[in-house]
Scaffold this active site. Structure first.
Site, short mmCIF file in Angstrom:
data_model
loop_
_atom_site.label_atom_id
_atom_site.label_comp_id
_atom_site.label_asym_id
_atom_site.label_seq_id
_atom_site.Cartn_x
_atom_site.Cartn_y
_atom_site.Cartn_z
N ASP A 12 0.83 -1.20 0.00
CA ASP A 12 0.00 0.00 0.00
C ASP A 12 0.87 1.26 0.00
OD1 ASP A 12 -2.22 -1.58 0.09
OD2 ASP A 12 -2.83 -1.03 2.13
N ALA A 233 7.93 5.24 7.12
CA ALA A 233 7.88 3.86 6.63
C ALA A 233 6.68 3.16 7.25
CB ALA A 233 9.17 3.12 6.98
N LYS A 234 6.36 2.00 6.69
CA LYS A 234 5.20 1.23 7.16
C LYS A 234 5.29 0.92 8.65
CE LYS A 234 3.35 1.03 3.10
NZ LYS A 234 3.73 0.00 2.12
N ARG A 235 6.52 0.68 9.13
CA ARG A 235 6.69 0.27 10.53
C ARG A 235 6.38 1.41 11.50
NH1 ARG A 235 11.60 0.49 8.22
NH2 ARG A 235 12.92 2.23 8.81
N ASP A 236 6.17 2.62 10.97
CA ASP A 236 5.87 3.76 11.85
C ASP A 236 4.43 3.75 12.36
OD1 ASP A 236 8.42 4.97 11.89
OD2 ASP A 236 8.08 5.72 9.85
#
Ligand code: ZN
Length: 293
Positions: A12, A233-236
């Site tokens: 996404d 980033a996605k991990r945020d």
């Protein structure tokens, strides 16, 4: 003439990607250009990601001129461009491993990340030997060390140009080649993207000139970062439209947040387009702190 957005369908889009897309769309539409959508699917494709990305972009109010172009359907076009360069003696085979390149680049006179041209100096005999060991990548025999581009936000920017890879050793056209060939073929004369790609612009512009194209007008926009100032980033956390929906955010809420981040009063894409002024864009990153409760 056209602007463009060119997502990689590896997952996404996050709010930083969506903001850059909205900016690219505003730059194009406000300057009377068309807007192209190109899916960079030569690598790292996740099933369903392309459809979701396009749906998310549309949900923000971004429209584009059909068709959606898929790089995976354009292999013959890239092969033609490579043949053109080969015929002019502007390519050579490279057999280096990643490790060899890293070692060469860290040598006393090496430039970090810069390919030192090792395989350019191979004899035909050495080439034949190495061909038996591993498949070759194809590199550009660059005629310059650096090249200068004009950027609407950064002004004149000069950066290094090395013997970049045109075709990877697995036969896949390299990113830089595909981007340059596509922009030229799709009449894209305006490239708006994240400023992490500014350093790639000189080599891409140089390659464009070798292929007989005029380099595009560039605008490298500031990225979104997390609360620690690191690239988002996605991990945020909740950084995609789907994540944000779980916290009650609608696409319209995100557009409003992006408008705020750009210092704009408008609350939707059409209003933002009316209000858009490239000279008034913030030059610093957008700090996005995802909702948590
Ligand atoms: Zn090499």
């Amino acid at each position: 003439m056209f602007g463009r957005y060119a997502p990689s369908p590896s997952g996404d889009l996050h709010v930083g990607n969506l903001r850059t897309a909205l900016l690219a769309w505003m730059f194009a539409r406000s300057s009377g250009r068309g807007f192209r959508m190109r899916v960079e699917d030569l690598d790292r494709v996740r099933p369903g990601a392309q459809e979701q990305q396009l749906a998310d972009l549309a949900a923000l109010g971004i429209d584009w001129d059909p068709p959606v172009v898929l790089q995976s359907e354009r292999l013959a076009v890239y092969a033609d461009a490579v043949s053109t360069l080969e015929a002019r003696g502007l390519t050579y085979e490279c057999f280096c491993t990643r490790r060899e390149i890293a070692e060469a680049a860290s040598a006393p006179h090496g430039v970090p990340g810069h390919y030192p041209g090792t395989c350019r100096r191979l004899t035909e005999e050495q080439r034949a030997e190495r061909r038996a060991e591993r498949p070759a990548a194809l590199r550009l025999a660059s005629g310059v060390d650096q090249f200068t581009v004009r950027d609407l936000l950064h002004g004149t920017y000069t950066g290094p140009v090395d013997d970049l890879v045109l075709v990877r050793n697995d036969g896949v056209p390299a990113y830089n080649l595909a981007v340059v060939v596509d922009d030229a073929e799709m009449d894209v004369d305006q490239v708006v993207r994240g400023d992490d790609l500014l350093a790639s612009a000189p080599r891409q512009a140089y390659l464009a000139t070798l292929l007989g194209a005029v380099p595009p007008h560039y605008a490298h926009v500031a990225l979104a970062v997390n609360g620690l100032g690191k690239r988002l980033a996605k991990r945020d956390g909740a950084v995609t439209l789907a994540d944000l929906a779980l916290y009650g955010w609608t696409p319209a809420d995100l557009v409003a947040a992006i408008a705020d981040s750009l210092g704009m009063a408008a609350r939707d894409a059409v209003g933002m387009l009316d209000e858009f002024d490239p000279a008034a864009l913030p030059r610093t990153p957008w700090v996005f702190v995802p909702p948590t409760g």
